[in-house]
Scaffold this active site. Structure first.
Site, PDB file in Angstrom:
ATOM      1  N   SER A  80       0.830  -1.202   0.000  1.00  0.00           N
ATOM      2  CA  SER A  80       0.000   0.000   0.000  1.00  0.00           C
ATOM      3  C   SER A  80       0.862   1.250   0.000  1.00  0.00           C
ATOM      4  CB  SER A  80      -0.922  -0.014   1.217  1.00  0.00           C
ATOM      5  OG  SER A  80      -1.851  -1.060   1.073  1.00  0.00           O
ATOM      6  N   GLU A 117       1.075  -3.273  14.844  1.00  0.00           N
ATOM      7  CA  GLU A 117      -0.006  -2.948  13.916  1.00  0.00           C
ATOM      8  C   GLU A 117      -1.360  -3.112  14.605  1.00  0.00           C
ATOM      9  OE1 GLU A 117      -0.283  -3.263   9.183  1.00  0.00           O
ATOM     10  OE2 GLU A 117      -0.343  -5.209  10.136  1.00  0.00           O
TER      11      GLU A 117
END
Lengths: 397, 370
Positions: free
Chosen positions: A161, A244
């Site tokens: 991404s 994360e």
């Protein structure tokens, strides 16, 4: 048990509230409420704004340019940001590779990279997943072969991404073939300008450009760009995956924005003479959603309190990630529902003789947010993988 | 009792399925979706030549007078192949509304059957929700002609329509069941503004504004159009149910294939029990949808309240099952499911679109309960 903020925390809250007052441009707010990321240039602008105030890295220690805030202060900061419809900070540099660098990096790496993450002069992306290595990340095949004072990288990364805007990428690659698949993986820092890197867009169902294939073709990386020890990248990588999930905890606070978006859409839409928000069926659904968001936020608060007290949070990070993805999916779908049939008007078609076609308020972001929300239970460890993690960590199964 | 298609219906399904496979394969579908007008027009004319566009037009009006089971065979195959043309709006709903035997209606029916014209029904307004009886648009009689004023906020599949069938008030107040009439308006009528929108599933919808539009053609009796409108919409929903079933079963098939071939942790992901149970739940959802969808369709459009209640029930359950199957198909494909490249996300988006076409789940749940 003490669940109230202290006086100093309240004072801090007011300071943050003052900072955010009137600081978020109107045209950012709808997209933020839809859970959509702003454009890179807008996120860079936002990051620079925070950095100027000294708040560029809310979770980092002071010695690396962070705020040194307590977990409670971090929680307050995010809550106030959410209240002001400010975006979440872009996390791949700040929350993923930054902490790895200040934990495992050399003094040179710290000096070179950390300040530029805070100032948004560098933009980092994550080169982990591959076509054959998604949930099973240890199946990754990209190789990093040492050649003098360089590693030579070859392979294909996928779901990279923001590779199309990033200046740097951190990559997991196999530097030796070992019997145990998790061994022999190294973590390397790459400049996106390095010869041999090709980025190709992966179109996604929400029609927004997020993500890419990234091809590595004999990319030469100086050995000083290795993080920690060769072959131990999996351990550092796992720290990243944990981190994360913590990032998700901060994002969870932003669900309040979705609630305000649903409320305002449901207040605007009238059926007969009664606003949707006053109709018992819809009211009940919205109340249920708000209650579940509240429950999640208290889970986040507990996670923060554990962190403040130096306690292990066990598998709670996974639980928060799971519930957050469910709620962001339900919330955006409820918003689309509140908008009624016009929510299907995704894009105005051009060439109208009778003047410019007008999209209804909130569009296309509400729908785009609802479509984007589908990937939140896939990325960063899918919901199925999170269940496995919880079964293992919480119950030893 | 038999839930299966008869031999002719099966042939009809196969023929639409072949058409879909040949013209809507991955790359060709992209071209068709991109709004290639000549290509879309060519497909539409092929559909007309095969007789599908006149399936629901009565024989006395020059059509095939097909049953709802015939219609299901067609729309199920369209759902399977994600044919995104306004077939249901034009060839199922509009003929059900154009049933007064008037010359004006028959001219349009002819053009629908021959593929020369597309028609969409304009019912919903800003304050109407999905309630068909809430009509604020007015049709006042001036010098022997009707003058239309008002707005329709969402016209399902109205983006490419040549004619609109518009509900408007010739009497009564905004939420009375009496006093509603139906009007035929060409897209280029003076006083009509059309705004067009592309949806997430490739369908094209519209918003209409009537600004003292003169000369609208009334279809059917004045003031009593609501029952006709409701029965017509029920047929449109019935056709959509089969489309959803086709889409659900196809995306489930593709997902099963993925579970068998995608390997992670050294084995096919279909060997993991949690995913086996998920695909089983998808299968159950398909079975549920097919059962209740077929059941409701048998009497769709009948003039009794149990037929209306059944279609509302089927609409609720098929929509829920469709959304479930679409979401799980994306989830089980992981990142690939979220990509535009695989057909999976396209099925999800169509199932999402179908779940709100002609009324949301909540709306039909409420109708069922009434």
């Amino acid at each position: 048990m003490e669940l109230n903020f202290e006086a100093a925390d309240i004072a801090f809250r007011d300071e943050v509230r003052d900072f955010f007052a009137g600081s978020i441009p109107e045209d950012w707010r709808t997209r933020v409420r839809a859970g959509l990321r702003l454009n890179p240039e807008e996120l860079i602008h936002y990051q620079k704004m925070l950095a100027e105030r000294g708040w560029g890295a809310p979770t980092w220690p002071v010695e690396y340019g962070g705020t040194g805030w307590s977990p409670v202060q971090q929680y307050i900061f995010w809550s106030e940001a959410a209240r002001a419809d400010a975006p979440a900070q872009f996390h791949q540099g700040l929350e993923l590779i930054g902490p790895i660098i200040f934990t495992y990096g050399t003094p040179e790496q710290k000096d070179k990279y950390l300040p530029r993450i805070i100032s948004a002069d560098d933009w980092w992306c994550q080169g982990y997943s591959e076509p054959g290595a998604g949930s099973d990340l240890a199946a990754l095949k990209t190789t990093a072969i040492k050649d003098g004072d360089h590693y030579v990288l070859n392979g294909q990364k996928m779901w990279t991404s923001y590779a199309h805007v990033a200046s740097h990428v951190f990559v997991l690659a196999r530097s030796s073939q070992e019997e145990k698949r998790q061994r022999g993986i190294s973590l390397l820092l790459l400049d996106m300008e390095s010869p041999g890197i090709t980025v190709r867009k992966i179109p996604t169902m929400d029609e927004k450009y997020h993500t890419n294939d990234m091809f590595l073709d004999n990319v030469r990386v100086p050995v000083e760009n290795l993080i920690g020890e060769e072959g131990r990248g999996w351990e550092y990588g796992k720290v990243l995956l944990d981190r994360e999930r913590m990032v998700t905890a901060s994002v969870a606070i932003f669900l309040k924005q979705t609630i305000s978006a649903i409320r305002s859409a449901a207040a605007r839409r009238v059926i007969g003479n009664v606003p949707l928000i006053e109709q018992p069926g819809f009211r009940g659904k919205l109340a249920q959603f708000e209650i579940e968001v509240m429950a999640l936020q208290t889970m986040v608060l507990r996670l923060m309190a554990d962190a403040a007290n130096g306690a292990e949070s066990g598998s709670r990070g996974s639980m928060v990630k799971l519930r957050w993805s469910q709620l962001t999916q339900e919330g955006t779908a409820l918003w689309v529902e509140a908008l009624g049939p016009e929510a299907m008007h995704f894009e105005a078609m051009e060439g109208e003789a009778a003047g410019l076609p007008s999209l209804p308020a909130d569009m296309p972001y509400a729908m785009q947010g609802a479509l984007y929300a589908r990937v939140t239970s896939i990325y960063g460890g899918s919901s199925e993988i999170q269940h496995d993690i919880i079964a293992r960590r919480a119950f030893g199964l | 009792m038999d839930f299966n298609y008869n031999e002719e219906q099966q042939m009809l399904f196969d023929s639409v399925d072949r058409f879909g496979q040949q013209r809507f394969s991955q790359d060709k579908r992209r071209q068709a979706l991109a709004g290639d007008i000549a290509l879309n027009q060519k497909h539409w004319h092929e559909m007309a030549e095969l007789g599908w566009l006149m399936i629901a037009i009565p024989e006395e009006a020059g059509g095939l007078g097909g049953s709802m089971a015939d219609v299901m065979a067609i729309t199920e195959a369209m759902g399977k192949n994600l044919v995104h043309y306004p077939f249901v709006a034009t060839s199922i709903l509009a003929p059900a509304l154009l049933c007064d035997g008037s010359d004006a209606a028959n001219v349009v029916l002819d053009k629908i059957g021959s593929g020369e014209a597309k028609v969409a029904a304009a019912f919903l307004e800003a304050n109407s929700g999905y309630d068909l009886y809430r009509v604020g648009t007015t049709a006042s009689s001036q010098d022997g002609a009707y003058v239309l004023s008002g707005e329709k906020c969402h016209v399902e599949d109205g983006g490419d329509a040549d004619w609109y069938l518009v509900s408007a008030r010739t009497g009564g107040s905004d939420d009375e069941v009496e006093g509603i009439s139906l009007f035929l308006v060409p897209k280029d009528a003076p006083g009509l503004t059309v705004e067009r929108f592309r949806s997430i599933d490739g369908h094209r919808h519209a918003r209409l504004r009537f600004d003292q539009l003169r000369g609208a053609q009334r279809i059917g009796e004045a003031d009593v159009a609501l029952p006709v409108i409701e029965r017509g919409v029920a047929k449109g929903i019935g056709a959509h149910l089969a489309e959803a079933i086709g889409s659900m079963e196809e995306v489930s098939r593709v997902t099963l294939e993925h579970l068998k071939t995608r390997e992670q942790f050294g084995r096919p992901i279909g060997s993991f029990q949690v995913l086996q149970h998920r695909i089983v739940d998808m299968k159950i959802a398909c079975e549920e949808a097919r059962s209740i969808g077929s059941f409701a369709n048998v009497h769709v459009g009948d003039e009794n309240s149990s037929a209306a209640q059944r279609i509302a029930a089927a609409k609720v359950r098929v929509s829920e099952c469709g959304i479930y199957v679409g979401k799980q198909a994306v989830q089980l494909h992981g990142g690939l499911g979220f990509s535009d490249e695989l057909i999976v996300s396209h099925h999800f988006k169509r199932l999402y679109g179908l779940s709100v076409a002609y009324g949301s789940i909540d709306h039909h749940r409420k109708r069922y309960a009434e």
